[in-house]
Design a protein around this motif. Structure first.
Motif, mmCIF file in Angstrom:
data_model
loop_
_atom_site.group_PDB
_atom_site.id
_atom_site.type_symbol
_atom_site.label_atom_id
_atom_site.label_comp_id
_atom_site.label_asym_id
_atom_site.label_seq_id
_atom_site.Cartn_x
_atom_site.Cartn_y
_atom_site.Cartn_z
ATOM 1 N N ALA A 107 6.567 -7.692 -8.641
ATOM 2 C CA ALA A 107 7.732 -7.694 -9.524
ATOM 3 C C ALA A 107 7.347 -8.034 -10.962
ATOM 4 N N THR A 108 6.427 -8.971 -11.136
ATOM 5 C CA THR A 108 5.974 -9.326 -12.487
ATOM 6 C C THR A 108 5.289 -8.134 -13.146
ATOM 7 N N TRP A 109 4.438 -7.428 -12.393
ATOM 8 C CA TRP A 109 3.764 -6.241 -12.943
ATOM 9 C C TRP A 109 4.772 -5.209 -13.447
ATOM 10 N N LEU A 110 5.752 -4.890 -12.639
ATOM 11 C CA LEU A 110 6.712 -3.853 -13.032
ATOM 12 C C LEU A 110 7.586 -4.326 -14.185
ATOM 13 N N THR A 111 7.959 -5.603 -14.177
ATOM 14 C CA THR A 111 8.758 -6.153 -15.269
ATOM 15 C C THR A 111 7.989 -6.102 -16.586
ATOM 16 N N GLU A 112 6.710 -6.473 -16.556
ATOM 17 C CA GLU A 112 5.888 -6.409 -17.771
ATOM 18 C C GLU A 112 5.663 -4.973 -18.218
ATOM 19 N N LEU A 113 5.611 -4.050 -17.269
ATOM 20 C CA LEU A 113 5.500 -2.639 -17.627
ATOM 21 C C LEU A 113 6.753 -2.190 -18.380
ATOM 22 N N LEU A 114 7.929 -2.563 -17.884
ATOM 23 C CA LEU A 114 9.167 -2.227 -18.582
ATOM 24 C C LEU A 114 9.193 -2.856 -19.971
ATOM 25 N N ASP A 115 8.767 -4.108 -20.060
ATOM 26 C CA ASP A 115 8.732 -4.782 -21.365
ATOM 27 C C ASP A 115 7.840 -4.013 -22.339
ATOM 28 N N GLY A 116 6.658 -3.615 -21.862
ATOM 29 C CA GLY A 116 5.722 -2.903 -22.724
ATOM 30 C C GLY A 116 6.234 -1.545 -23.161
ATOM 31 N N LEU A 117 7.092 -0.939 -22.353
ATOM 32 C CA LEU A 117 7.688 0.353 -22.701
ATOM 33 C C LEU A 117 8.945 0.197 -23.545
ATOM 34 N N GLY A 118 9.381 -1.039 -23.749
ATOM 35 C CA GLY A 118 10.583 -1.287 -24.537
ATOM 36 C C GLY A 118 11.865 -0.960 -23.798
ATOM 37 N N GLU A 119 11.839 -1.069 -22.467
ATOM 38 C CA GLU A 119 12.998 -0.737 -21.647
ATOM 39 C C GLU A 119 13.574 -2.002 -21.024
ATOM 40 N N GLN A 120 14.871 -2.199 -21.181
ATOM 41 C CA GLN A 120 15.515 -3.370 -20.610
ATOM 42 C C GLN A 120 15.809 -3.202 -19.127
ATOM 43 N N ARG A 121 16.278 -2.001 -18.754
ATOM 44 C CA ARG A 121 16.613 -1.730 -17.351
ATOM 45 C C ARG A 121 16.088 -0.355 -16.971
ATOM 46 N N ALA A 122 15.971 -0.133 -15.664
ATOM 47 C CA ALA A 122 15.511 1.165 -15.184
ATOM 48 C C ALA A 122 16.138 1.458 -13.834
ATOM 49 N N HIS A 123 16.231 2.751 -13.532
ATOM 50 C CA HIS A 123 16.548 3.202 -12.178
ATOM 51 C C HIS A 123 15.219 3.322 -11.455
ATOM 52 N N LEU A 124 14.933 2.410 -10.545
ATOM 53 C CA LEU A 124 13.634 2.362 -9.885
ATOM 54 C C LEU A 124 13.689 3.135 -8.578
ATOM 55 N N VAL A 125 12.761 4.076 -8.412
ATOM 56 C CA VAL A 125 12.713 4.942 -7.235
ATOM 57 C C VAL A 125 11.326 4.836 -6.616
ATOM 58 N N GLY A 126 11.262 4.592 -5.317
ATOM 59 C CA GLY A 126 9.974 4.540 -4.631
ATOM 60 C C GLY A 126 9.981 5.403 -3.396
ATOM 61 N N ASN A 127 8.834 6.017 -3.115
ATOM 62 C CA ASN A 127 8.681 6.844 -1.921
ATOM 63 C C ASN A 127 7.696 6.192 -0.961
ATOM 64 N N SER A 128 8.053 6.093 0.310
ATOM 65 C CA SER A 128 7.177 5.569 1.358
ATOM 66 C C SER A 128 6.718 4.149 1.005
ATOM 67 N N LEU A 129 5.419 3.904 0.878
ATOM 68 C CA LEU A 129 4.975 2.554 0.517
ATOM 69 C C LEU A 129 5.428 2.190 -0.897
ATOM 70 N N GLY A 130 5.598 3.198 -1.748
ATOM 71 C CA GLY A 130 6.172 2.940 -3.068
ATOM 72 C C GLY A 130 7.588 2.404 -2.986
ATOM 73 N N ALA A 131 8.308 2.759 -1.915
ATOM 74 C CA ALA A 131 9.648 2.213 -1.709
ATOM 75 C C ALA A 131 9.577 0.718 -1.405
ATOM 76 N N TRP A 132 8.564 0.324 -0.638
ATOM 77 C CA TRP A 132 8.394 -1.105 -0.385
ATOM 78 C C TRP A 132 8.075 -1.842 -1.685
ATOM 79 N N LEU A 133 7.210 -1.259 -2.518
ATOM 80 C CA LEU A 133 6.911 -1.877 -3.811
ATOM 81 C C LEU A 133 8.175 -1.996 -4.656
ATOM 82 N N ALA A 134 8.984 -0.926 -4.665
ATOM 83 C CA ALA A 134 10.234 -0.961 -5.424
ATOM 84 C C ALA A 134 11.166 -2.038 -4.876
ATOM 85 N N GLY A 135 11.210 -2.157 -3.543
ATOM 86 C CA GLY A 135 12.024 -3.201 -2.939
ATOM 87 C C GLY A 135 11.542 -4.587 -3.321
ATOM 88 N N ALA A 136 10.212 -4.767 -3.417
ATOM 89 C CA ALA A 136 9.658 -6.062 -3.826
ATOM 90 C C ALA A 136 10.117 -6.427 -5.232
#
Length: 293
Positions: A107-136
């Motif tokens: 969660a910290t990794w993805l949050t810092e990625l959003l910060d670095g992109l200048g995005e406050q919120r996102a629609h997060l979509v994950g497929n298969s194991l990526g869905a588990w990462l998105a859920g995390a």
């Protein structure tokens, strides 16, 4: 599993990027590449499309990278900004420098990625194991998500994985030849045949030592912490999940969840049914963005 993701040799790295660049060249819409610094290393992310509202961020299945979405980008980026990162700790152009130990670090990794992109919120979509990462991410930082979409989530997202799946993974991983990878793909995703360059990426990626935590079923409390509006899509014929049992658990614990099980489709849900899945995903994002704006 090593703490820091790495290729087994320089030759393995060259082979991977040769195949990676071949698939990257198929990208169907204008895009730009960005390198975003996080506490865990540099994340390479591709930006496509323009539009008002929160962007879409896509996380691929096991060992995948941002290029896997190329087939769907024309539709997904038609009216929105879409980010397709190479997951740090998996083979790609992201460079890991610190270990990711648990769901909180994901969660910290993805949050810092959003910060670095200048995005406050996102629609997060994950497929298969990526869905588990998105859920995390959603477990810890639903406040940064306009919505969450889980496409054919990995077996361990809601339930313990089937023994048949574990056996197939172990057999394929023990000696990941091109033919074994093709056979596994036909079993797991019978409606989708890997192209030669995509198979080359998959083969080359087996020489990368992944360094992300493995998926474990979210606890009842973790699922209850997912307060972002959530969409979960299953293929009825999947060999990865028990869709009905997983759906029952999601409904029981995620506060705001919509679930659909598509008949006649398996784990290749997006690849076999893009004309149904993509409009559903985009409509869900648009509906909940309006509700939370």
């Amino acid at each position: 599993m090593p703490k820091i993701g790495r290729f087994t040799s320089e030759n393995a790295e060259r082979e991977f990027f040769r195949a990676y660049d071949s698939v990257a060249a198929r990208w169907p819409v204008p895009s730009t590449n960005h390198d975003v610094e996080t506490a865990f290393g540099t994340t390479r992310v591709r930006r496509s499309g323009e539009g008002a509202g929160a962007p879409i961020v896509l996380l691929p299945g096991i060992g995948g990278n941002g290029n896997v979405w190329w087939r769907f980008m024309t539709e997904l980026a038609a009216e929105r900004t879409v980010y397709t990162p190479d997951v740090i700790g998996w083979a790609g152009r992201s460079v890991q420098t610190a270990p990711i130990r648990d769901t909180g670090d994901v969660a910290t990794w993805l949050t810092e990625l959003l910060d670095g992109l200048g995005e406050q919120r996102a629609h997060l979509v994950g497929n298969s194991l990526g869905a588990w990462l998105a859920g995390a991410v959603a477990v810890h930082r639903s406040d940064r998500l306009a919505s969450l979409t889980l496409l054919e989530p990995s077996a361990a997202t809601f339930l313990r994985p089937r023994l048949s799946l574990l056996a197939k993974l172990l057999l394929t991983g023990a000696r990941p030849t091109p033919e074994r990878l093709r056979r596994f793909n036909r079993w797991a995703m019978p409606g989708f045949e890997l192209g030669d360059d995509e198979l080359a990426v998959a083969v080359a990626a087996t020489k990368y030592r992944m360094a992300l935590p493995w998926d474990r079923p979210f606890t009842d409390g973790q699922l209850a912490a997912i307060t972002a509006p959530t969409l979960v899509l299953f293929g009825a014929e999947t060999v990865v999940n028990d869709p009905e049992a997983a759906a029952e658990r999601a409904r029981a614990h995620i506060p705001e969840v919509e679930i659909r099980i598509y008949p006649g489709i398996g784990h290749d849900l997006l690849w076999a049914g893009p004309d149904e899945v993509i409009p559903h995903l985009l409509a869900f994002a648009g509906r909940h963005e309006q509700a939370r704006a």
